[in-house]
Each structure stands twice: as structure tokens, then as C-alpha cells.
Design a protein around this motif. Structure first.
Motif, short mmCIF file in Angstrom:
data_model
loop_
_atom_site.label_atom_id
_atom_site.label_comp_id
_atom_site.label_asym_id
_atom_site.label_seq_id
_atom_site.Cartn_x
_atom_site.Cartn_y
_atom_site.Cartn_z
N SER A 166 0.86 -1.18 0.00
CA SER A 166 0.00 0.00 0.00
C SER A 166 0.90 1.24 0.00
CB SER A 166 -0.88 -0.02 1.25
OG SER A 166 -1.67 1.13 1.32
N ILE A 167 0.47 2.29 -0.68
CA ILE A 167 1.30 3.49 -0.81
C ILE A 167 0.58 4.69 -0.19
CG2 ILE A 167 2.39 5.11 -2.41
CD1 ILE A 167 2.73 2.75 -4.33
N ALA A 168 1.25 5.34 0.74
CA ALA A 168 0.76 6.58 1.37
C ALA A 168 -0.64 6.42 1.95
CB ALA A 168 0.80 7.73 0.36
N GLY A 169 -0.89 5.26 2.53
CA GLY A 169 -2.18 5.03 3.17
C GLY A 169 -3.31 4.69 2.24
N SER A 170 -3.00 4.55 0.93
CA SER A 170 -4.00 4.18 -0.09
C SER A 170 -5.26 5.05 -0.02
CB SER A 170 -4.38 2.69 0.07
OG SER A 170 -3.31 1.86 -0.27
N ARG A 171 -5.06 6.36 0.05
CA ARG A 171 -6.20 7.27 0.14
C ARG A 171 -6.82 7.60 -1.21
NH1 ARG A 171 -2.44 9.28 3.88
NH2 ARG A 171 -1.59 10.70 2.31
N THR A 172 -6.18 7.15 -2.28
CA THR A 172 -6.68 7.40 -3.63
C THR A 172 -8.07 6.80 -3.81
OG1 THR A 172 -4.42 7.33 -4.48
CG2 THR A 172 -6.19 7.04 -6.08
N ARG A 173 -8.97 7.55 -4.46
CA ARG A 173 -10.32 7.05 -4.72
C ARG A 173 -10.49 6.70 -6.21
NH1 ARG A 173 -13.82 7.52 -0.57
NH2 ARG A 173 -13.12 8.79 1.19
N GLN B 204 -17.50 6.40 -3.99
CA GLN B 204 -16.20 6.16 -4.63
C GLN B 204 -15.23 5.64 -3.56
OE1 GLN B 204 -16.81 6.73 -7.65
NE2 GLN B 204 -17.96 8.61 -7.95
N PRO B 205 -14.93 4.35 -3.53
CA PRO B 205 -14.09 3.80 -2.46
C PRO B 205 -12.62 4.17 -2.62
CG PRO B 205 -14.63 2.09 -4.04
CD PRO B 205 -15.40 3.31 -4.46
N THR B 206 -11.92 4.21 -1.51
CA THR B 206 -10.47 4.37 -1.55
C THR B 206 -9.83 3.00 -1.80
OG1 THR B 206 -10.17 3.95 0.81
CG2 THR B 206 -10.57 6.24 0.14
N PHE B 207 -8.57 3.03 -2.22
CA PHE B 207 -7.83 1.78 -2.36
C PHE B 207 -7.80 1.02 -1.03
CE2 PHE B 207 -4.83 2.51 -6.25
CZ PHE B 207 -5.90 2.22 -7.08
N ARG B 208 -7.67 1.77 0.08
CA ARG B 208 -7.59 1.11 1.38
C ARG B 208 -8.88 0.37 1.70
NH1 ARG B 208 -3.12 -0.78 3.52
NH2 ARG B 208 -2.91 -0.57 5.78
#
Length: 298
Positions: free
Chosen positions: A181-188, A218-222
Motif C-alpha cells: 500500500s502506498i501513502a495510506g491508499s487514500r486514492t479514490r 467512490q471507495p479508496t484503495f484502502r
């Protein structure tokens, strides 16, 4: 009503065909023995036996990065010429009442952005995006000339059992223990449950139109990682800081597209890309299935 379904033996087709068979008399076109018409529409015009009321055209080339001009041409052979060959076959046997085409949000050519609507210009330059856009343009003209109701679906990332593409890669990485996971996976990212394709068909048969389709949330990667980890009985993957991922990406740039991480891949992982489904919800009365509550990895 009789429905002709191309691409019924792929990921999308395997998941939506049982639902469609509960609503229509379904006949399939494809390359496998279980298809009713075994034909490569990229190279041949199908010899249809009867007239069909509805066509659901899901056959297409996707989920690969072409390296040669020949590989690029395959996208146009399948996605554009295959569509033209299908329409020629329909002209010979009988024009349908409605034609529904599975396109893609890739036609917009966006690597990042939020709540992108159908009004966005079509700027996709990859062979996949361009071939789908040209197929859309061909069908708009063909359906207008033949008085056919045209529905164009532009799905986002599609979730379902054993998905292809980026979701499939995420599942494989988590299962193998090789996923970071990168930078907390906050990407949506916008995601659509595959079953929603079948639920959209009767709505599009009546009204037609061009629609982005995805879950309203819209879910985040996390959040996606958490859903997958629960089903695999795994711990959430380690999250590394962005600066570390950036260093790995710069090293990966030296090895080209084969590197596990390079700057291009890092950008896609760390920048949000979401699409608006508001038009489909408003005009079709469609209510999408909640992805985080219903995604089963298979």
C-alpha cells in the motif's frame, strides 16, 4: 424478447448472462464451444438465423498494453471492425429495436480527476480508447439511420468474482503477499458491480442514451484492500510512505514498463480518478449496487 449477446463468455458475460436469461431469450456470439454462434466478429460477418429485438454488444479487446503496431491494430479490428461486422449481419437478418454497447470511461483520456461527467471531451489516445470512441461514433450514425434505440454504457473499474485488470492484480498481489500500500491508499476510484450491467439493460432498451456507470460511493484503495483482505483472511498490507514509493518508481523508470513500479504506474496508484453517475441515476431511475458491501472476489 430475443437478445443477442456478444462477448458472453468473458468476465462480464459470465456474470451477467444468468441474470439476462431471467429477462430475455438470450443467444450468444463468441469464440467458445458454448456460444450459439461461434464466430470471430473482428474478421467475419456472423450469419444470423433470426431477427433479434435487442443487441448487447460486450465483445471487445481490453486489459493489455500493445507493444507493436500489429498489437495496436488488434484493438481496432475487434472493437471497431467487429462492431461494423455485427451491424452488417443485423442489416441482413433484421434491424433490432435496441442496441446496447459496452464502451469505457477510457474514452475521456483522464488519468486523474473527480466526478467526471459525460460532458467531458473525448481525449483518450490509447488504441483501446480510440477504438471504443470510433465504435461509439459509428453506432450513433448507424442507429440514427436505422431508427434503433442506442444505449452506450461507459463503465468504470468493474468488480465481480475473479475480475481482470487492476482489481485482479490487486487481489493477486494481496494473495501472494507481494502487494504494498502506498501513502495510506487514500486514492479514490470509481467502481461498478458487474451485475449492474444486466440491471441497466431494460432501462436502456426503453430510453437509450450515453451514461457513465459506477457506484455512487467512490471507495479508496484502502477500503478495497480491506474488503479483499477479509475474504482472503489476510492482514492489511504494509503501507509505505510516498517518498519511498517515488524512489522505487524512479529506479523503475530505468527498466521501462516491465518494472513493478515506475513513475507512470505510481501516478495511477496515487491520483484519484472518479466519475459521476448522476445522469444515469436521474434519467434512468437506476440505483447502483453498493460495491463495498457486495464485492465477492470469487
Amino acid at each position: 424478447m430475443k437478445l443477442l449477446f456478444t462477448g458472453a463468455s468473458g468476465f462480464l458475460g459470465n456474470n451477467v448472462r444468468p441474470l439476462l436469461e431471467g429477462m430475455y431469450d438470450v443467444t450468444t456470439v463468441g469464440l467458445l464451444p458454448q456460444d450459439d454462434y461461434i464466430v470471430n466478429i473482428a474478421k467475419e460477418i456472423p450469419d444470423l438465423r433470426v431477427r433479434y429485438d435487442i443487441v448487447l454488444h460486450a465483445a471487445g479487446k481490453a486489459h493489455s498494453v500493445p507493444k507493436t503496431e500489429a498489437e495496436k491494430q488488434v484493438f481496432f479490428d475487434v472493437n471497431l471492425q467487429g462492431t461494423k461486422n455485427l451491424c452488417t449481419a443485423l442489416e441482413k437478418k433484421g434491424i433490432p429495436r435496441a442496441f446496447i454497447f459496452i464502451s469505457t470511461v477510457a474514452v475521456y483520456g483522464c488519468d486523474f480527476g473527480e466526478n467526471i461527467t459525460e460532458e467531458h471531451s473525448l481525449e483518450g489516445v490509447t488504441p483501446y480508447a480510440m477504438s471504443k470512441r470510433l465504435a461509439e461514433e459509428f453506432l450513433q450514425k448507424w442507429c440514427y439511420e436505422h431508427n434503433v434505440t442506442l444505449g452506450i454504457i461507459r463503465p468504470s473499474l468493474i468488480a465481480g468474482p475473479n475480475p481482470p485488470g487492476n482489481l485482479g492484480a490487486m487481489i493477486h498481489g494481496i494473495r501472494s503477499g507481494r502487494y504494498l500500500s502506498i501513502a495510506g491508499s487514500r486514492t479514490r476510484k470509481s467502481v461498478l458491480m458487474v451485475q449492474d450491467i444486466a440491471r441497466l439493460v431494460p432501462l436502456l432498451v426503453e430510453k437509450g442514451g450515453i451514461y457513465n456507470v459506477c457506484d455512487s460511493y467512490q471507495p479508496t484503495f484502502r477500503e478495497l484492500e480491506a474488503v479483499i483482505c477479509r475474504q482472503l483472511n489476510r492482514n492489511l498490507p504494509l503501507s509505505i510512505p510516498y517518498w519511498m514509493a517515488k524512489c522505487m518508481a524512479l529506479m523503475g523508470d530505468c527498466f521501462g514498463k516491465k518494472a513493478p513500479v515506475n513513475s507512470q504506474k505510481l501516478s495511477k496508484i496515487t491520483e484519484s480518478l472518479t466519475f459521476s453517475n448522476e445522469k444515469a441515476v436521474r434519467e434512468l431511475g437506476w440505483r447502483p449496487i453498493n460495491v463495498l458491501e457486495n464485492f465477492k472476489i470469487g
